[in-house]
Enzyme design. Structure first.
Site, PDB file in Angstrom:
ATOM      1  CG  HIS A  27     -40.258  17.734 -65.655  1.00 22.24           C
ATOM      2  ND1 HIS A  27     -40.125  19.098 -65.667  1.00 22.24           N
ATOM      3  CD2 HIS A  27     -39.725  17.304 -64.476  1.00 22.24           C
ATOM      4  CE1 HIS A  27     -39.541  19.499 -64.543  1.00 22.24           C
ATOM      5  NE2 HIS A  27     -39.292  18.431 -63.804  1.00 22.24           N
ATOM      6  CG  HIS A 258     -39.254  12.821 -63.038  1.00 21.55           C
ATOM      7  ND1 HIS A 258     -39.336  14.175 -62.805  1.00 21.55           N
ATOM      8  CD2 HIS A 258     -40.268  12.272 -62.327  1.00 21.55           C
ATOM      9  CE1 HIS A 258     -40.348  14.431 -62.003  1.00 21.55           C
ATOM     10  NE2 HIS A 258     -40.925  13.290 -61.694  1.00 21.55           N
ATOM     11  CD  GLU A 403     -55.260  24.370 -40.245  1.00 25.22           C
ATOM     12  OE1 GLU A 403     -55.497  24.483 -39.027  1.00 25.22           O
ATOM     13  OE2 GLU A 403     -54.768  23.323 -40.752  1.00 25.22           O
ATOM     14  CG  HIS A 465     -52.341  29.106 -30.683  1.00 24.27           C
ATOM     15  ND1 HIS A 465     -51.499  28.029 -30.484  1.00 24.27           N
ATOM     16  CD2 HIS A 465     -53.553  28.587 -31.014  1.00 24.27           C
ATOM     17  CE1 HIS A 465     -52.186  26.909 -30.676  1.00 24.27           C
ATOM     18  NE2 HIS A 465     -53.429  27.219 -31.001  1.00 24.27           N
TER      19      HIS A 465
END
Length: 660
Positions: A27, A258, A403, A465
């Protein structure tokens, strides 16, 4: 002769486009676009010393936009680091070159974090900034007073983790965190406005950040913006407006620069455009000397810091923590003795809290936290007061419902050094943390992930869960030690192993439901360190080996007792860590799981999760009891009955297999 900053930046451009072209992969656009701003940062602001790349008081620099790795490889080489050499750069992206496609912290000194997954480097830098502020509060300005710098791209700012990290940094007012946003308005697909129309500056400002724009190709304007960022007490986003692929006359400003080499013709045109006449991979002597001078400027700063450290009363403790050495003595021995003396019937999440009470009191480098589940994860102790914007000396972080951001900030803290981070959430939400857990394993950070509510045993919250595949899938990550302890003693042993492992992360999968004590006698070694061990030996002639983990070990004990009553000898092997067991010598593994025909000894696994993978231990003709679907919403006892994970359900099936 004084070398103009533009020529210094052009050295970065030349090395970047030449290396990508030689590799036919990479890149070039970002390094060429950010070369000017990075030159200002590395020659005027960044505090570092290539002669001492691990100097504790250095500024931390993180290239979050890791695809532009030739930017940092060029800067490290030009400023005088021992590596990468020019030969390393010639071999960019080739086998055995430390110049990997994305920067890896274990390959090169000067690469602070493994980056590439966009946004992850940014979030790790937030953790580094937290560690710096905490250690500053403990040891003072004389020893700890440095900044964390980041170069991030549009992709880093779009990723979801960025929102988590930005919110946390703003809330904690991490004023020594400065992010240079490569605002080139280009992604792989094309212009940013193909996919995004948000007001980035407004979002950061709303999150408590200072935002300042600049022209990324005007050296003085970049310096003005960095000065403004340094003087502001908030974390700063410097919006550096750049042209991707700057210097490539036909491709700059487009996505064509890019992720692909420029091509020989465009490189020739770029050389003419920027006035670069040196051959590929050659740096003119005056440019090289000027870059080396810039790299050497940190030597005097480090020498003055060394003098302060030498005279500091805190020297020994500071050096111990930064080296990652644990305090003298065994914080676990007396605690484990107390468990043997008074065996508790508690959930292993509670066992973890009890262990943490002992070790956080003895190990001041432990910094805990939870993603808004403190009362469920049991991660806070009496020794860990909150770490806040008003008191960075605290040792407990309320991460909020972040998280992924939490896990990656933990990695950044561990990479910074001086602290050992642990953080909690539910095991099912390890999916939200997984990229950070994987990066922890890859870059060998001492991060401890505390994952509670580890099975259907959490009960009524139901299948959304209840983790089923999670433990086994986490075991697939190399260099991650996954522990599923069966009682309070095993939990303490697993915590000891986790904090002692300096070259990689650990994950503890802990129960919500209470579990009976199983380890009732003192041992001369940490049996959990074996990964798997014989908890109960057969008394009748051995015909069965029951292998279980966590909350199912006591079920295996009950099955063994029922089998023994029928004259069928059964060993029970507790296997808190398959990773550890697999690393044991072959002789030990053969002792625990003897290699005999299955008609002589039947191997049986019991775990409240997927059975896939357990055939490695049970062999093809063994039995595997678990859950290969999703859970259900009901009390834990009803669920274990429903899914056949009880001694009453398992015993007759084992007896039938033995008596075939």
């Amino acid at each position: 002769m004084t070398v103009a900053p533009q020529q210094l930046a052009n050295a970065v451009r030349a090395l970047s486009m030449d290396a990508v072209q030689a590799a036919n992969s990479g890149h070039p656009g970002m390094p060429m676009g950010m070369a000017d701003a990075a030159t200002v940062l590395f020659t005027r602001y960044l505090k570092f010393d290539p002669a001492a790349p691990r100097w504790a008081a250095r500024d931390r620099f993180v290239l979050s936009a890791g695809h532009g790795s030739m930017l940092i490889y060029s800067l490290l080489h030009l400023t005088g680091y021992a590596r990468p050499t020019i030969e390393d750069i010639r071999n960019f992206r080739q086998l055995h070159s430390p110049c990997a496609g994305h920067p890896e912290n274990f390959e090169l000194a000067g690469v602070e974090a493994t980056t590439g997954p966009l946004g992850s480097g940014f979030a790790a830098a937030v953790g580094m900034a937290i560690a710096e502020r905490h250690l500053n509060a403990v040891f003072g300005d004389d020893l700890v007073d440095h900044k964390t710098w980041v170069i991030a791209g549009d992709g880093c700012l779009m990723e979801g983790i960025n929102h988590e990290a930005v919110g946390l940094a703003g809330h904690l007012k991490l004023g020594r965190l400065i992010v240079l946003w490569d605002d080139n308005r280009i992604t792989i697909d094309g212009a940013v406005d193909l996919s995004s129309s948000e007001d980035v500056a407004a979002r950061y400002a709303a999150s408590g950040w200072h935002v300042v724009p600049c022209d990324g190709h005007d050296f003085d304007d970049v310096a003005r913006a960095l000065d403004a960022a340094i003087s502001d007490p908030r974390p700063s986003l410097v919006a550096v407006r750049t042209i991707i692929g700057k210097g490539a006359p036909n491709k700059q400003g487009t996505s064509a620069t890019h992720g692909s080499p420029l091509g020989k013709d465009e490189i020739a045109a770029a050389r003419e455009t920027i006035g670069w006449t040196a051959a590929p991979f050659e740096i003119p002597a005056d440019v090289a000397a000027s870059w080396a001078e810039a790299g050497a400027r940190g030597g005097a700063i480090r020498a003055a810091w060394d003098d302060r450290l030498a005279s500091s009363a805190e020297r020994a403790e500071f050096e111990r923590r930064m080296a990652g050495a644990l305090p003298e003595g065994d914080a676990f021995a007396a605690y484990i003795d107390s468990l043997i003396a008074n065996p508790p019937t508690v959930a292993t999440r509670k066992s973890s809290e009890m262990a943490l009470e002992a070790i956080t009191a003895a190990m001041p480098e432990l910094i805990g936290g939870s993603a808004d589940l403190t009362g469920s994860n049991n991660t806070k102790t009496k020794s860990t007061k909150p770490l806040t914007a008003d008191d960075y000396s605290g040792r407990y972080i309320y991460y909020g419902i972040r998280e992924f951001g939490m896990a990656q900030a933990m990695n950044g803290m561990a990479l910074h050094g001086g602290v050992i981070p642990y953080g909690g959430t539910f095991l099912v939400f390890s999916d939200y943390c997984r990229p950070a857990i994987r990066l922890a394993a890859l870059q060998r950070t001492r991060s401890v992930f505390v994952m509670t509510h580890d099975s259907i045993g959490l009960g009524e919250d139901g299948p959304t869960h209840q983790p089923v595949e999670h433990v086994q899938s986490l075991r697939l990550i190399p260099n991650l030690d996954v522990y599923r302890p069966a009682d309070a003693v095993e939990t303490a042993e697993c915590w000891k192993l986790a904090v002692e492992k300096a070259d990689g992360p650990s994950l503890l999968a802990l129960s919500r439901q209470n579990l009976p004590p199983l380890r009732l006698a003192a041992e001369s070694e940490n049996l959990s360190g074996r990964g798997g061990y014989r908890l109960r030996a057969a008394t009748a002639p051995r015909r069965v080996i029951l292998i279980a983990t966590g909350s199912e070990v006591h079920v295996a004990i009950e099955v063994a007792e029922a089998l023994e009553a029928e004259g069928i000898g059964a060993d029970v092997v507790s296997m808190p860590s398959t990773d550890r067991f697999d690393a044991q010598p072959q002789a030990y593994r053969d002792e625990i799981l003897p290699d005999v025909p299955p008609e002589d000894i039947l191997r049986v696994s019991i775990e409240a999760g997927t059975t896939i993978g357990w055939e490695r231990y049970t062999m093809a003709r063994g039995l595997r009891f678990g859950i290969d679907g999703f859970g259900a919403s009901a009390p834990a006892e009803a669920l274990y009955e429903h899914f056949g994970l009880t001694a009453r359900a398992i015993t007759p099936k084992v007896m039938a297999a033995v008596r075939k």
